[in-house]
Design a protein around this motif. Structure first.
Motif, PDB file in Angstrom:
ATOM      1  N   ASP A 175       0.930  -0.914  -0.094  1.00  0.00           N
ATOM      2  CA  ASP A 175       0.067   0.118  -0.085  1.00  0.00           C
ATOM      3  C   ASP A 175       0.770   1.600  -0.175  1.00  0.00           C
ATOM      4  OD1 ASP A 175       0.956  -0.681   2.693  1.00  0.00           O
ATOM      5  OD2 ASP A 175      -1.421   0.000   3.360  1.00  0.00           O
ATOM      6  N   ASP A 198      -4.202  -6.510  -6.265  1.00  0.00           N
ATOM      7  CA  ASP A 198      -3.691  -4.500  -5.856  1.00  0.00           C
ATOM      8  C   ASP A 198      -5.017  -3.733  -6.115  1.00  0.00           C
ATOM      9  OD1 ASP A 198      -3.771  -2.889  -4.667  1.00  0.00           O
ATOM     10  OD2 ASP A 198      -1.007  -2.556  -4.524  1.00  0.00           O
ATOM     11  N   ARG A 200      -5.758  -1.430  -6.287  1.00  0.00           N
ATOM     12  CA  ARG A 200      -5.240  -0.120  -6.968  1.00  0.00           C
ATOM     13  C   ARG A 200      -4.120   0.014  -8.342  1.00  0.00           C
ATOM     14  NH1 ARG A 200      -1.542   3.261  -3.570  1.00  0.00           N
ATOM     15  NH2 ARG A 200      -0.281   1.195  -3.167  1.00  0.00           N
ATOM     16  N   GLU A 202      -4.076  -0.326 -11.550  1.00  0.00           N
ATOM     17  CA  GLU A 202      -4.042  -0.083 -12.792  1.00  0.00           C
ATOM     18  C   GLU A 202      -3.513   2.012 -12.628  1.00  0.00           C
ATOM     19  OE1 GLU A 202      -4.625  -0.591 -15.455  1.00  0.00           O
ATOM     20  OE2 GLU A 202      -5.373  -2.179 -15.445  1.00  0.00           O
ATOM     21  N   GLU A 203      -3.782   2.037 -11.268  1.00  0.00           N
ATOM     22  CA  GLU A 203      -3.753   3.582 -11.171  1.00  0.00           C
ATOM     23  C   GLU A 203      -2.050   3.332 -10.305  1.00  0.00           C
ATOM     24  OE1 GLU A 203      -3.905   6.634  -6.504  1.00  0.00           O
ATOM     25  OE2 GLU A 203      -5.242   4.955  -7.010  1.00  0.00           O
ATOM     26  N   ILE A 204      -1.325   1.983 -10.230  1.00  0.00           N
ATOM     27  CA  ILE A 204       0.060   2.883  -9.721  1.00  0.00           C
ATOM     28  C   ILE A 204       1.000   2.199 -10.916  1.00  0.00           C
ATOM     29  CG2 ILE A 204      -0.597   3.572  -7.531  1.00  0.00           C
ATOM     30  CD1 ILE A 204       0.720   0.185  -6.634  1.00  0.00           C
TER      31      ILE A 204
END
Length: 454
Positions: A175, A198, A200, A202-204
């Motif tokens: 995270d 996770d 997230r 696609e975002e990270i």
């Protein structure tokens, strides 16, 4: 009596807790600015959210975290039958907020669960740093030999090396990633699996900006990282100096170096990450020892001879690569162990001289079993004639790379090299591994796809 890996977990999380490193010791408070430690004798609020059982020695630390999360409230310490137990040493389902000190939920209290999550988070670590219970900085030596001071807590991480990204997840700090390179998530199936693990992802995901060959300094500056992670062989080394951000480099091409790498990762993210790292190391060693003991009776000259190819079938893993260590850990012998460097180009004549019993191909780079088994030129090999050409699995992180998941690669390969000899179950270990080290409830369908015969 031999302890099976699947029964180790209560013991595992205690190992790091009993062995904090020097870098994890609390920094001394400055004489001119004494630390204000909360008074654990303050009368509890009768309307407190949940009860806590804790020794006097750690109540000040518990209170520091509690009052940061719940301002203007006081914890309710009790002698027994608490919602939350604070204990030294091993415990099942424990979270370590101090070296050697675990938080264990005793009831289904949602507030107690929130407290545990907060206590091992960067904000919880900061509350403990503020009272001198955790150090404000840790100094480590990375795998390129650099000594680096890393301010604590680490909140924002860029990982520019695929296997290293999974070290971060393996110690429970996923995270904290703000951008990462994801080896194994560049195909649709791998990307879909990573998104399940996770949300997230696609975002990270940051492979276009941050990888072993390149590092976009301008993009990194906008992300304001506290820490940059990379490979010791990265081509961008030195270009990140202008950011003034601590950089830790990894090089984990042997089982010993992989254990060192995950221990190093744990040191960067606080006591719970350190405990998780030691849990993985103990699990990994248990797997290695089980395979070693169960294949000990196989004479050296009768070991299964294995060729590990690259994304091109005419590439072979060298003796300096983790894939060779994995073959040996699974009780086999690499036919290309004498090759230097990393991936070596070879010809079919050389492969025919080796005549491996088993051929293993990687789960990346477009490699396929059919490229070997459907080729007339490869039919002269014993491995092809006997149907012993296999593709190493991956959920996301390929099981042949120096990432935490490679412990499953040992189990999977040992089953194929020594059917009926090795007692380990790929399916059982896969379920436990992803639940414990990724917090991911892997499905039966995913397990079947990973642990199948091909």
């Amino acid at each position: 009596m031999k302890i099976k890996p699947t029964f180790l977990f209560i013991l595992l999380l205690a190992l790091a807790a009993c062995r904090p490193s020097a870098a994890e010791q609390p920094a001394p408070a400055a004489e001119t600015a004494p630390t204000a430690v909360p008074d654990p004798t303050i009368a509890p609020d009768p309307t407190s959210r949940f009860t806590i059982q804790a020794d006097e020695a750690v109540r000040g630390a518990v209170m520091a975290v509690y009052t940061t999360l719940f301002p203007d409230e006081q914890p309710d310490f009790v002698a027994a039958a608490a919602d939350l137990l604070v204990t030294a040493g091993a415990a099942e389902n424990a979270a370590y907020f101090l070296p050697g000190v675990a938080l264990v939920a005793q009831t289904a209290s949602a507030d107690a669960a929130d407290f545990i999550t907060f206590a091992i988070s960067p904000d919880g670590q900061q509350a403990l740093i503020d009272i001198g219970a955790l150090p404000a900085s840790v100094t480590v030596t990375d795998q390129a030999g650099n000594t680096v001071a890393v301010p604590q807590p680490v909140r924002r991480v860029i990982s520019a090396h695929g296997p290293t990204t999974f070290l971060v997840y393996g110690v429970g700090a996923g995270d904290r990633l703000v951008a990462a390179s994801y080896l194994g998530a560049r195909d649709p199936a791998g990307a879909a699996a990573m998104a399940r693990m996770d949300p997230r992802f696609e975002e990270i995901k940051g492979d276009d900006a941050f990888a072993q060959r390149s590092f976009n300094v301008e993009t990194a500056a906008t992300l304001a990282p506290d820490l940059i992670l990379g490979a010791a062989r990265s081509e961008w080394l030195g270009t990140t100096a202008e950011l003034g951000v601590p950089t830790i480099l990894f090089e984990a091409e042997t089982p010993e170096r992989l254990q060192e790498a995950i221990r190093l990762s744990g040191q960067l993210f606080g006591p719970h990450a350190a405990a998780q790292a030691e849990a993985w190391i103990a699990y990994y060693e248990a797997i290695l020892n089980t395979v070693r003991e169960e294949t000990a009776a196989v004479p050296a000259d009768q070991r299964v001879r294995v060729l590990f190819t690259g994304s091109d079938p005419l590439q072979a893993a060298s003796g300096e690569m983790y894939q060779t260590s994995l073959i040996e850990a699974a009780g086999g012998e690499s036919v290309s162990v004498d090759l230097p460097g990393y991936w070596n180009d070879v010809n079919l004549e050389q492969i025919a001289v080796w005549n491996p019993d088993v051929i293993v191909i990687p789960p990346y780079g477009g490699a396929t079993i059919a490229a070997i088994t459907d080729s007339p030129e490869w039919q002269v090999l014993d491995a092809v004639q006997n149907g012993r050409v296999y593709q190493m699995p991956k959920l996301v992180a390929p099981w042949d790379t120096p990432a935490p998941d490679s412990v499953l690669g040992i189990v999977w390969l040992a089953e194929r090299l020594h059917p009926g000899v090795v007692s380990l179950s790929c399916a059982a270990e896969t379920r436990i591994f992803y639940n414990i080290f990724y917090g991911y409830d892997i499905t039966a369908e995913e397990i079947a796809a990973l642990c199948g015969s091909e």
